[in-house]
Design an enzyme around this catalytic site. Structure first.
Site, short mmCIF file in Angstrom:
data_model
loop_
_atom_site.label_atom_id
_atom_site.label_comp_id
_atom_site.label_asym_id
_atom_site.label_seq_id
_atom_site.Cartn_x
_atom_site.Cartn_y
_atom_site.Cartn_z
N LYS A 170 78.72 16.61 -70.62
CA LYS A 170 77.64 16.13 -69.70
C LYS A 170 76.54 16.33 -69.41
CE LYS A 170 80.09 16.36 -65.16
NZ LYS A 170 79.25 17.15 -64.59
N GLU A 177 78.20 12.21 -57.35
CA GLU A 177 79.07 13.35 -56.53
C GLU A 177 77.91 13.22 -55.07
OE1 GLU A 177 79.25 16.92 -58.86
OE2 GLU A 177 79.82 18.33 -56.23
N GLU A 194 73.14 16.88 -66.19
CA GLU A 194 72.68 16.87 -64.07
C GLU A 194 71.35 15.99 -64.32
OE1 GLU A 194 73.94 19.77 -62.41
OE2 GLU A 194 75.52 19.43 -62.55
N ASP A 202 80.64 19.84 -70.02
CA ASP A 202 78.64 19.75 -69.17
C ASP A 202 78.53 21.38 -69.79
OD1 ASP A 202 78.79 18.71 -66.57
OD2 ASP A 202 80.43 20.34 -65.52
N ASP A 231 81.43 22.82 -65.65
CA ASP A 231 80.96 24.46 -64.99
C ASP A 231 81.20 24.19 -64.35
OD1 ASP A 231 79.18 22.36 -63.42
OD2 ASP A 231 77.26 23.18 -64.79
N SER A 232 82.30 23.81 -63.41
CA SER A 232 83.12 24.32 -62.17
C SER A 232 84.19 25.15 -62.10
CB SER A 232 84.05 23.13 -61.22
OG SER A 232 84.57 22.77 -62.22
O1 KIV Z 1 81.28 21.20 -62.84
C1 KIV Z 1 82.52 19.96 -62.25
O2 KIV Z 1 83.06 20.64 -62.16
C2 KIV Z 1 81.84 18.69 -62.61
C3 KIV Z 1 82.53 17.75 -61.33
C4 KIV Z 1 82.52 18.38 -59.72
C5 KIV Z 1 82.06 15.99 -61.98
O3 KIV Z 1 80.42 18.12 -62.56
#
Ligand code: KIV
Length: 273
Positions: free
Chosen positions: A122, A191, A124, A92, A53-54
């Site tokens: 993924k 992280e 969190e 994510d 989600d980056s």
């Molecule tokens: O969203 C992302 O790119 C991440 C990484 C920083 C692990 O969760």
């Protein structure tokens, strides 16, 4: 007997990642959000492509990861999946698509898997997401955890500094990692936590740990592609190794193109019909 080439082109599964941990082979992960870059990463031999989600930061220019939607994540993920032959594609679950309850989390995970063709999701969090993780796993969807600095909770913490420096927080993080392992996650991203703590987590769980700003005593590393290629310029934490300064390289190429257009050097005789 398996050759190097066969190893390189074998489709990566969560089972292979576990084998890599067991054999002490490090796992290399990078983010990607589109077809063309995912193709390069896959051909280069990265083990996992994370559609993080980056994307909210590096693709859309938002300050945090919170605004990106499930539909936008599915768009990015399906573009990546179309390019990938070997890497495991992990996506994510974006903010606001799983925190409500485990049914909502399952629904969001199913949408990602069904509409993008990705291999895993993924999510969190620790104890608070265990019920959701169980429910998603029961649908046959592999789940990766994410502990330490969890960017979707930035408004709770107010800063992106190193997490779990205090003993109490470190103990909580280890307990959460064990819980995610016992629940059935296939890996955990750690992280921005102290390297020593990341090493302790790695030795306390059976599944692969993947660090970002968590030192070397983990089973693999992940970086945001735009950061390691030097496309994003305003982000330079200590843990980041830049392999290129692509911002300047692309800018230089674009300036050359502008110059050539203005001087009528482009197109030349060979570049026309
Ligand atoms: O969203 C992302 O790119 C991440 C990484 C920083 C692990 O969760």
């Amino acid at each position: 007997m398996s050759t190097h080439k066969e190893f390189n082109y074998r489709k990566i599964t969560t089972y292979i990642l576990q084998e890599m941990k067991n054999k002490g082979e490090k796992i290399a992960i990078l983010t990607a959000y589109d077809y063309s870059t995912a193709k390069i990463l896959d051909e280069a031999g990265v083990d996992v492509i994370l559609v993080g989600d980056s994307a909210a930061n590096v693709m859309a220019g938002y300050e945090t990861t919170l605004p990106i939607t499930l539909n936008e994540m599915i768009y990015h993920a399906s573009s990546v999946v179309r390019a990938v032959k070997r890497a495991l594609v992990v996506v994510d679950l974006p903010f606001g698509t799983y925190q409500g309850n485990s049914k909502e989390a399952l629904h969001s995970a199913i949408r990602i898997m069904k509409e993008s063709g990705a291999n895993a999701i993924k999510i969190e969090g620790g104890k608070e997401i265990v019920e959701s993780v169980e429910r998603i796993l029961s649908a046959g969807i592999p789940v990766m955890g994410h502990l330490g600095l969890t960017p979707q909770s930035i408004n709770k913490f107010g800063t992106y500094t190193v997490r779990a420096k205090e003993e109490k927080e470190a103990a909580k993080l280890i307990a959460n990692a064990k819980l995610l392992d016992e629940t059935g996650c296939f890996g955990i991203v750690l992280e921005k936590i102290p390297a020593k703590l990341a090493g302790q987590v790695t030795n306390s769980v059976s599944i692969p740990t993947i660090g970002i700003g968590a030192g070397g005593e983990v089973d693999g590393q992940v970086l945001v592609l735009h950061d390691m290629l030097g496309i994003s310029q305003d982000f330079s934490p200590r843990f980041l190794r830049r392999y290129l300064n692509l911002f300047e390289e692309i800018k230089g190429a674009v300036q050359d193109y502008i110059k050539d257009v203005r001087s009528e050097d482009f197109p030349n005789e060979q570049e026309q019909y």
